[in-house]
Scaffold this motif. Structure first.
Motif, PDB file in Angstrom:
ATOM      1  N   TYR A 159       0.813  -1.221   0.000  1.00  0.00           N
ATOM      2  CA  TYR A 159       0.000   0.000   0.000  1.00  0.00           C
ATOM      3  C   TYR A 159       0.849   1.276   0.000  1.00  0.00           C
ATOM      4  O   TYR A 159       0.325   2.367   0.209  1.00  0.00           O
ATOM      5  N   LYS A 160       2.144   1.141  -0.253  1.00  0.00           N
ATOM      6  CA  LYS A 160       3.075   2.263  -0.114  1.00  0.00           C
ATOM      7  C   LYS A 160       2.653   3.508  -0.889  1.00  0.00           C
ATOM      8  O   LYS A 160       2.720   4.626  -0.383  1.00  0.00           O
ATOM      9  N   ASP A 161       2.206   3.348  -2.122  1.00  0.00           N
ATOM     10  CA  ASP A 161       1.879   4.490  -2.976  1.00  0.00           C
ATOM     11  C   ASP A 161       0.375   4.705  -3.123  1.00  0.00           C
ATOM     12  O   ASP A 161      -0.078   5.398  -4.032  1.00  0.00           O
ATOM     13  N   ASP A 162      -0.399   4.093  -2.241  1.00  0.00           N
ATOM     14  CA  ASP A 162      -1.859   4.197  -2.307  1.00  0.00           C
ATOM     15  C   ASP A 162      -2.344   5.295  -1.363  1.00  0.00           C
ATOM     16  O   ASP A 162      -2.174   5.201  -0.144  1.00  0.00           O
ATOM     17  N   ALA A 163      -2.949   6.316  -1.903  1.00  0.00           N
ATOM     18  CA  ALA A 163      -3.434   7.439  -1.087  1.00  0.00           C
ATOM     19  C   ALA A 163      -4.568   7.018  -0.159  1.00  0.00           C
ATOM     20  O   ALA A 163      -4.826   7.681   0.847  1.00  0.00           O
ATOM     21  N   GLN A 164      -5.242   5.917  -0.491  1.00  0.00           N
ATOM     22  CA  GLN A 164      -6.359   5.427   0.330  1.00  0.00           C
ATOM     23  C   GLN A 164      -5.936   4.266   1.228  1.00  0.00           C
ATOM     24  O   GLN A 164      -6.781   3.526   1.724  1.00  0.00           O
ATOM     25  N   ALA A 165      -4.643   4.123   1.449  1.00  0.00           N
ATOM     26  CA  ALA A 165      -4.134   2.961   2.183  1.00  0.00           C
ATOM     27  C   ALA A 165      -4.753   2.837   3.568  1.00  0.00           C
ATOM     28  O   ALA A 165      -5.186   1.751   3.967  1.00  0.00           O
ATOM     29  N   SER A 167      -7.576   3.946   4.863  1.00  0.00           N
ATOM     30  CA  SER A 167      -8.988   3.561   4.873  1.00  0.00           C
ATOM     31  C   SER A 167      -9.171   2.125   4.395  1.00  0.00           C
ATOM     32  O   SER A 167     -10.023   1.394   4.904  1.00  0.00           O
TER      33      SER A 167
END
Length: 207
Positions: A159-165, A167
């Protein structure tokens, strides 16, 4: 060749064959069993705590003649003999749910003071490690290595580059499920507060 020489040779070939064999991999079928519907607060705790160690089928297969006393003894054994992460209040709530839903106690006749006053399944502490220990998370996960579920470092990397990580991980903790990291299901933790879920998700994503 004499017999005394044949035996060591045969043993050597057998051991060699065993050591060269690929390790046996066992794929467990997805969990499909569900607890019977009930509004009893003990159902929430049972769904998230009991499923950590065994399938719901273990509950479904128990005799329907068990009383509250018998269910309480069974749930207490899970805590004391097998280390189930439940406290005395949760034992009372789970036992009451099981006795009225699967046993001989009429529905609505078994209540506990703790069931009326305490949030179901809510851990007292809000720091991440206390929550991990209280909910037996570290029995299936580790920081660096995969056990049953993925290592927390692998989740954080995914999830490193996921802005919604935050949530997404929070929703995964609350809802549970299978298929994201393998076929073995993870129980949902609907009984934890939003603050506790946030604390766990934030901790995992920092690894």
């Amino acid at each position: 060749m004499k017999l005394r020489y044949l035996i060591p040779v045969a043993c050597t070939m057998l051991v060699s064959g065993l050591t060269q064999s690929a390790p046996l991999e066992i794929q467990l079928p997805p969990e499909t069993a569900q607890l019977k519907p009930s509004n009893h607060p003990g159902r929430v705790i049972a769904s998230q705590k009991c499923a950590i160690c065994h399938s719901v089928d273990y509950i479904n297969l128990q005799p329907g003649t068990m009383s509250l006393k018998q269910w309480t003894a069974e749930v207490t054994k899970m805590q004391r003999a097998y280390g189930a992460p439940i406290d005395e209040a949760e034992i009372a709530q789970i036992s009451a749910f099981l006795a009225t839903t699967y046993g001989t106690e009429p529905a609505g006749t078994v209540t506990t003071a703790s069931a009326a006053s305490a949030p179901a399944g809510s851990a007292k502490a809000t720091d991440a490690m206390s929550l991990l220990n209280a909910n037996a998370c570290l029995g299936c996960h580790a920081i660096q290595n995969k056990i049953v579920g993925p290592a927390y470092q692998d989740v954080a990397k995914h999830y490193k580059d996921d802005a919604q990580a935050l949530s997404k991980v929070s929703a995964n903790i609350r809802q549970g499920g299978s298929g994201r990291w393998g076929a073995v299901p993870m129980p949902g933790y609907a009984g934890l507060s939003d603050e506790e879920i946030h604390t766990l998700a934030a901790f995992i994503l920092k690894q």
